[in-house]
Design a protein around this motif. Structure first.
Motif, PDB file in Angstrom:
ATOM      1  N   ASP A   1       0.809  -1.211   0.000  1.00 31.36           N
ATOM      2  CA  ASP A   1       0.000   0.000   0.000  1.00 31.36           C
ATOM      3  C   ASP A   1       0.845   1.264   0.000  1.00 31.36           C
ATOM      4  OD1 ASP A   1      -2.397  -1.217  -0.211  1.00 31.36           O
ATOM      5  OD2 ASP A   1      -2.961  -1.059   1.893  1.00 31.36           O
TER       6      ASP A   1
ATOM      7  N   PRO B   1      -2.619   2.286  -5.665  1.00 37.31           N
ATOM      8  CA  PRO B   1      -3.974   2.718  -6.054  1.00 37.31           C
ATOM      9  C   PRO B   1      -4.430   2.116  -7.377  1.00 37.31           C
ATOM     10  CG  PRO B   1      -2.710   4.579  -5.218  1.00 37.31           C
ATOM     11  CD  PRO B   1      -1.747   3.433  -5.361  1.00 37.31           C
TER      12      PRO B   1
ATOM     13  N   ARG C   1      -5.251  -1.620  -6.888  1.00 36.06           N
ATOM     14  CA  ARG C   1      -6.576  -1.785  -6.268  1.00 36.06           C
ATOM     15  C   ARG C   1      -7.689  -1.473  -7.267  1.00 36.06           C
ATOM     16  NH1 ARG C   1      -3.849   0.720  -1.752  1.00 36.06           N
ATOM     17  NH2 ARG C   1      -4.674   2.757  -2.400  1.00 36.06           N
ATOM     18  N   HIS C   2      -7.444  -0.476  -8.134  1.00 33.06           N
ATOM     19  CA  HIS C   2      -8.445  -0.135  -9.146  1.00 33.06           C
ATOM     20  C   HIS C   2      -8.674  -1.318 -10.100  1.00 33.06           C
ATOM     21  CE1 HIS C   2     -10.731   2.217 -12.028  1.00 33.06           C
ATOM     22  NE2 HIS C   2      -9.914   1.815 -12.977  1.00 33.06           N
TER      23      HIS C   2
ATOM     24  N   ARG D   1     -10.944  -3.764  -8.380  1.00 34.61           N
ATOM     25  CA  ARG D   1     -12.353  -3.344  -8.386  1.00 34.61           C
ATOM     26  C   ARG D   1     -12.951  -3.440  -9.783  1.00 34.61           C
ATOM     27  NH1 ARG D   1      -9.961   0.741  -5.380  1.00 34.61           N
ATOM     28  NH2 ARG D   1     -10.279   2.269  -7.046  1.00 34.61           N
TER      29      ARG D   1
ATOM     30  N   GLN E   1      -5.735  -4.885   5.637  1.00 36.12           N
ATOM     31  CA  GLN E   1      -5.723  -3.815   4.647  1.00 36.12           C
ATOM     32  C   GLN E   1      -4.877  -4.142   3.415  1.00 36.12           C
ATOM     33  OE1 GLN E   1      -7.458  -1.012   4.191  1.00 36.12           O
ATOM     34  NE2 GLN E   1      -6.312  -0.874   2.265  1.00 36.12           N
TER      35      GLN E   1
ATOM     36  N   ARG F   1      -6.880  -5.858   0.629  1.00 37.09           N
ATOM     37  CA  ARG F   1      -8.131  -5.285   0.146  1.00 37.09           C
ATOM     38  C   ARG F   1      -7.936  -4.543  -1.174  1.00 37.09           C
ATOM     39  NH1 ARG F   1     -10.158  -2.605   5.913  1.00 37.09           N
ATOM     40  NH2 ARG F   1     -10.016  -4.555   7.133  1.00 37.09           N
ATOM     41  N   VAL F   2      -8.998  -4.540  -1.984  1.00 33.19           N
ATOM     42  CA  VAL F   2      -8.970  -3.773  -3.232  1.00 33.19           C
ATOM     43  C   VAL F   2      -9.775  -2.481  -3.102  1.00 33.19           C
ATOM     44  CG1 VAL F   2      -8.617  -5.795  -4.675  1.00 33.19           C
ATOM     45  CG2 VAL F   2     -10.948  -5.054  -4.173  1.00 33.19           C
ATOM     46  N   GLU F   3     -10.518  -2.339  -2.010  1.00 28.32           N
ATOM     47  CA  GLU F   3     -11.212  -1.077  -1.766  1.00 28.32           C
ATOM     48  C   GLU F   3     -10.194  -0.037  -1.306  1.00 28.32           C
ATOM     49  OE1 GLU F   3     -13.658  -4.562  -1.283  1.00 28.32           O
ATOM     50  OE2 GLU F   3     -11.986  -3.847  -0.043  1.00 28.32           O
ATOM     51  N   GLU F   4     -10.492   1.232  -1.592  1.00 21.84           N
ATOM     52  CA  GLU F   4      -9.608   2.295  -1.155  1.00 21.84           C
ATOM     53  C   GLU F   4      -9.680   2.424   0.361  1.00 21.84           C
ATOM     54  OE1 GLU F   4      -7.370   4.095  -2.857  1.00 21.84           O
ATOM     55  OE2 GLU F   4      -7.889   2.691  -4.451  1.00 21.84           O
ATOM     56  N   PRO F   5      -8.535   2.662   1.020  1.00 20.78           N
ATOM     57  CA  PRO F   5      -8.545   2.808   2.472  1.00 20.78           C
ATOM     58  C   PRO F   5      -9.435   3.972   2.896  1.00 20.78           C
ATOM     59  CG  PRO F   5      -6.298   2.618   1.634  1.00 20.78           C
ATOM     60  CD  PRO F   5      -7.197   2.797   0.461  1.00 20.78           C
TER      61      PRO F   5
ATOM     62  N   PRO G   1     -10.571   7.239   4.679  1.00 21.27           N
ATOM     63  CA  PRO G   1      -9.780   8.400   5.122  1.00 21.27           C
ATOM     64  C   PRO G   1      -9.748   8.490   6.640  1.00 21.27           C
ATOM     65  CG  PRO G   1     -11.920   9.097   4.288  1.00 21.27           C
ATOM     66  CD  PRO G   1     -11.804   7.628   3.973  1.00 21.27           C
TER      67      PRO G   1
END
Length: 695
Positions: free
Chosen positions: A544, A550, A553-554, A557, A635, A638-642, A644
């Motif tokens: 990460d 990013p 992960r995109h 998704r 974390q 995961r492929v979702e954005e962390p 905030p």
């Protein structure tokens, strides 16, 4: 025009002025100059000095300080007499002396290397001096003088270019790598006007083509004495050493290396009991040599009783350290260092090389190559020759690349034909490539087939250099960053199944052209599958914190990947790598203190095993908690954005803006002060109605 007298003054009456313009020098050059001055006893150029007040016949030297200091050194050593005199131009003041000294040093022109080479040769011819005489006179090594004389014997166009300053001394040295002026002139002409005309490495490669250097594995195998005894010649200059000197009889060395390797291979065959041994006079076995052969799988030896005991002891000690760290909720530096040392020792025990049984060797074909140190080496992999296979000669020097140094074997049998210059050959190659590239670019379907084939064919080469594909396109495996770690996940199993399901039949072709034609004959879906395989294998593992995370992960998704269906945390892939306290805290985060307390007394190994079952949904547990554990992911998986990170409380500016100017500062101070002590209370208590009422 102003003139000043030149006097001969005892050197001991002179000193280097504090304002002498030369502040830096070169120790090696100073030593050579000192030795030359002591040998000849002559100061060729006068010094410039100013009289020292109230000290008759004493001078501050503003120009020639280096000459004076080397003279003083020779006097102190007794090489020159105490009363040795130096010529001094006496000027009335320091300002004039400094100006003259600066002009003398600033406009000084170093001697052209070509002139120095010619001068050495002239001294030998005119004065009948030896190389040793010149070396002594100028305080140089004999090898240095020999090197300069060799430069004086460069091919005429090369030497003239050096004299005109068109090439540097380093370029001239590169041409002097060989003593053959014809070869020098030929390379100089072929490189003139090209990018490589000033490239030292390329010049050395071309002038030495057709030769081996002394550090080549073949040279190390044969040995210098054996090569010279067989009539070989060695070309060396000032800059050569035992590894870089040129062994110019390439064919002779090839023959001697083949004979030495064959003799060693026969001894290896008898000692190891191989059915057959083939020799490859290179440092590796080329891919083409093993095509059509079946590999023999070795047998992994069992651990010895001593190794087994040590393995268990290491695992037990690691577990003890992890339990101790869990109590402290962190590892100390000493604990981390000890774990690293233990894991390295454990890896050495478990990393065993496969061995071959005598009956396997009795039917095996082995290859013997030359190691980098010149010693015969048996290639690790053994093969079984296919029935009826013809033993073809393999030229390792031309496997996948051109051999610029190879001599024409038919030269003695056929009339020598005029050859094209290298410059013209390169231009023709460029024009042919442009023609092919244009047509590829105008045929997208062909380009897709070509690109896919180049990537997958190159990826299956045992040795990386797939030069016979005439393309720089590759689909390399990225750096895994974790060594040889095998994940054993569902995705890894799926990848293995995917590879097994691909159509590999096209790979049996004898050469790249045959394999390409066979690949193009595959159905569309088979070629598309290979394309997807080639692209997928290049995706890099990015944490990460990496800049590519990013986008990775995109991709996940975009493909609607349900990571929890494919990956669950196990003891091996996750829980063994975290502390006992970390696992318990995770239990508390997901199931509260009740779940955490259930496992509070468990040892680390038992806790990791329990966590594996829990997060796989194999433990009987409340439905609400089960839904959480079967969906939980760390974390980095995961492929979702962390999410905030939320601020701990409202800022002074936010509160002031919401409350308004009237009384805002006092209330803001109070609220911000409370936020420091209890941010959650402030966030809950100060709602919209309160703010409106305060306003």
């Amino acid at each position: 025009m102003m003139t000043y007298p030149i006097l001969y003054v005892p050197a001991v009456n002179c000193r280097v002025a504090e304002d002498n313009v030369r502040k830096h020098s070169n120790a090696d050059a100073d030593a050579q100059f000192e030795a030359h001055l002591g040998e000849t006893g002559i100061v060729l150029q006068n010094l410039i000095g100013v009289p020292i007040k109230r000290r008759k016949d004493h001078y501050d030297i503003y120009a020639g300080g280096r000459r004076l200091s080397r003279t003083h050194s020779n006097i102190e050593k007794g090489v020159l007499p105490r009363d040795f005199e130096v010529p001094v131009m006496v000027v009335p003041n320091a300002a004039d002396a400094i100006s003259m000294s600066l002009a003398e040093n600033f406009f000084q022109l170093a001697m052209n290397p070509a002139d120095a080479c010619t001068a050495f040769r002239t001294i030998i011819d005119k004065e009948k001096k030896t190389v040793a005489d010149i070396a002594k006179r100028f305080s140089l090594t004999v090898r240095f003088v020999e090197g300069r004389l060799r430069l004086a014997n460069l091919a005429t166009p090369v030497f003239e270019a050096l004299a005109r300053g068109e090439i540097t001394l380093d370029i001239a040295k590169a041409y002097a790598k060989t003593s053959d002026p014809v070869r020098q002139a030929s390379v100089f002409e072929s490189l003139a006007g090209t990018y490589y005309s000033n490239n030292v490495a390329e010049i050395e490669r071309q002038v030495s083509a057709g030769s081996y250097n002394g550090g080549h594995p073949k040279a190390l195998l044969v040995g210098r004495d054996a090569y010279l005894a067989a009539g070989g010649t060695i070309d060396r200059d000032l800059y050569s050493n035992a590894e870089s000197e040129l062994w110019t009889n390439r064919d002779l060395l090839d023959q001697l290396a083949d004979e030495a390797l064959a003799e060693a291979a026969e001894a290896i065959r008898e000692r190891e009991g191989f059915a057959e041994v083939r020799t490859i006079a290179a440092t590796h076995v080329p891919y083409t040599a093993t095509m059509g052969l079946r590999r023999i799988d070795g047998i992994l030896p069992s651990l010895t009783e001593k190794q087994e005991v040590r393995q268990q002891a290491i695992k037990a000690e690691i577990e003890e350290i992890e339990e101790a760290a869990a109590d402290d909720h962190d590892y100390s530096e000493e604990q981390l260092e000890r774990i690293d040392a233990l894991e390295e020792e454990l890896g050495a025990i478990q990393d065993r090389r496969a061995v071959y049984e005598p009956e396997q060797k009795a039917r095996a074909l082995a290859y013997v190559v030359i190691g980098e140190d010149g010693q015969p080496v048996v290639e690790e992999t053994l093969f079984v020759a296919a029935s009826g296979e013809e033993d073809e000669d393999v030229d390792p020097e031309t496997d996948g690349e051109d051999d610029d140094g190879a001599d024409d074997a038919d030269a003695a049998e056929a009339p020598r034909k005029a050859v094209l210059s290298q410059k013209l050959v390169d231009r023709l190659a460029l024009m042919r490539t442009e023609l092919v590239a244009l047509h590829v670019a105008n045929d997208p379907h062909f380009a897709m087939d070509l690109g896919t084939f180049i990537m997958v064919d190159g990826a299956h080469r045992k040795f990386a250099g797939a030069y016979d594909l005439a393309s720089g396109l590759k689909a390399p495996l990225p750096d895994r960053r974790v060594g040889n770690y095998v994940s054993e996940t569902a995705a890894a199993e799926g990848w293995a199944k995917l590879e097994a399901g691909l159509d590999h039949g096209w790979r049996d072709g004898d050469d790249a052209a045959a394999r390409f034609d066979a690949f193009r004959a595959l159905p569309d879906e088979a070629r598309a599958a290979w394309f997807a395989w080639a692209i997928a294998r290049t995706i890099e593992p990015v944490a990460d914190s990496g800049s590519g995370a990013p986008f990775l992960r995109h991709l996940g998704r975009s493909l609607d990947i349900d990571v929890a269906r494919w990956w669950r945390p196990t003891a091996r892939n996750f829980f063994d790598a975290v502390t006992r306290g970390w696992i318990l805290d995770l239990f508390g985060e997901i199931g509260g203190e009740d779940l955490k307390s259930r496992y509070g007394a468990a040892k680390k190994a038992d806790l990791a095993a329990s966590a594996e079952k829990l997060f796989a949904g194999q433990t009987i547990i409340e439905a609400e908690i089960k839904d959480k554990v079967v969906a939980w992911l760390p974390q980095p998986m995961r492929v979702e954005e962390p999410a905030p990170v939320e601020a701990s409380g409202p800022t002074r500016a936010e509160l002031a803006a919401a409350i308004g100017a009237r009384g805002g500062d006092a209330l803001a101070d109070e609220l911000v002060g409370d936020a420091v002590d209890a941010p959650n209370d402030v966030a809950n208590d100060v709602d919209g109605d309160d703010l409106a009422e305060a306003a």
